[in-house]
Scaffold this motif. Sequence first.
Motif, mmCIF file in Angstrom:
data_model
loop_
_atom_site.group_PDB
_atom_site.id
_atom_site.type_symbol
_atom_site.label_atom_id
_atom_site.label_comp_id
_atom_site.label_asym_id
_atom_site.label_seq_id
_atom_site.Cartn_x
_atom_site.Cartn_y
_atom_site.Cartn_z
ATOM 1 N N VAL A 58 0.836 -1.198 0.000
ATOM 2 C CA VAL A 58 0.000 0.000 0.000
ATOM 3 C C VAL A 58 0.875 1.253 0.000
ATOM 4 O O VAL A 58 0.628 2.201 -0.755
ATOM 5 C CB VAL A 58 -0.985 -0.003 1.198
ATOM 6 N N TYR A 93 0.999 4.631 -2.589
ATOM 7 C CA TYR A 93 0.937 6.053 -2.216
ATOM 8 C C TYR A 93 2.153 6.792 -2.764
ATOM 9 O O TYR A 93 2.031 7.898 -3.306
ATOM 10 C CB TYR A 93 0.858 6.231 -0.694
ATOM 11 N N PHE A 95 -2.842 5.990 -4.938
ATOM 12 C CA PHE A 95 -3.914 5.880 -3.949
ATOM 13 C C PHE A 95 -4.179 7.230 -3.304
ATOM 14 O O PHE A 95 -3.259 8.018 -3.061
ATOM 15 C CB PHE A 95 -3.564 4.871 -2.860
ATOM 16 N N SER A 106 -7.100 4.932 2.135
ATOM 17 C CA SER A 106 -7.259 3.492 2.370
ATOM 18 C C SER A 106 -7.456 3.247 3.854
ATOM 19 O O SER A 106 -7.108 4.091 4.681
ATOM 20 C CB SER A 106 -6.035 2.717 1.854
ATOM 21 N N GLY A 132 -11.132 -4.207 3.734
ATOM 22 C CA GLY A 132 -10.584 -2.872 3.630
ATOM 23 C C GLY A 132 -11.167 -2.134 2.445
ATOM 24 O O GLY A 132 -11.896 -2.698 1.627
ATOM 25 N N ILE A 174 -10.015 0.945 -0.553
ATOM 26 C CA ILE A 174 -8.991 1.781 -1.177
ATOM 27 C C ILE A 174 -9.691 2.719 -2.151
ATOM 28 O O ILE A 174 -10.516 2.280 -2.950
ATOM 29 C CB ILE A 174 -7.950 0.933 -1.938
ATOM 30 N N THR A 206 -8.759 5.136 -5.246
ATOM 31 C CA THR A 206 -7.627 5.370 -6.140
ATOM 32 C C THR A 206 -7.795 6.658 -6.927
ATOM 33 O O THR A 206 -8.907 7.161 -7.085
ATOM 34 C CB THR A 206 -7.460 4.231 -7.158
ATOM 35 N N ASP A 248 -0.919 -7.252 -4.968
ATOM 36 C CA ASP A 248 -1.127 -7.097 -3.522
ATOM 37 C C ASP A 248 -0.846 -8.455 -2.864
ATOM 38 O O ASP A 248 -1.409 -9.469 -3.264
ATOM 39 C CB ASP A 248 -2.571 -6.664 -3.252
ATOM 40 N N CYS A 298 -11.433 -8.989 -4.197
ATOM 41 C CA CYS A 298 -11.547 -7.577 -4.528
ATOM 42 C C CYS A 298 -12.809 -7.304 -5.329
ATOM 43 O O CYS A 298 -13.105 -8.031 -6.283
ATOM 44 C CB CYS A 298 -10.359 -7.119 -5.364
#
Length: 100
Positions: A26, A30, A35, A38, A47, A49, A51, A66, A76
């Motif tokens: 992650v 960034y 991103f 998150s 979680g 995220i 984007t 990931d 996902c």
Amino acid sequence: MFIVLLRYDAPLEQIDYALPDHRAWVEKQYEAGLFIASGRQRPRTGGVILTRPMPRGKLDALLATDPWVVQKLVKCEVIEFEATRTAAEVVMLNEAVLTT
């Protein structure tokens, strides 16, 4: 822009064991400017995220790297949306992406 929902598909013990690798992944996103936000869902079932705008294929390829995805610990769901109203900071982010 995309919202990525990560849903845990493994016990929390396995998620937590792989958490340092996921956090490092992650952080790289960034640093690459991909991103915007998150964090964990509440209750802790996965979680989220947010984007920056990018081609969907690029996002799919990125998510495939990931560590949680590689280890099959999460599923996902990707939601693409076109923001019709945003805070000024988000407008500036979109304009920066479109000019690069």
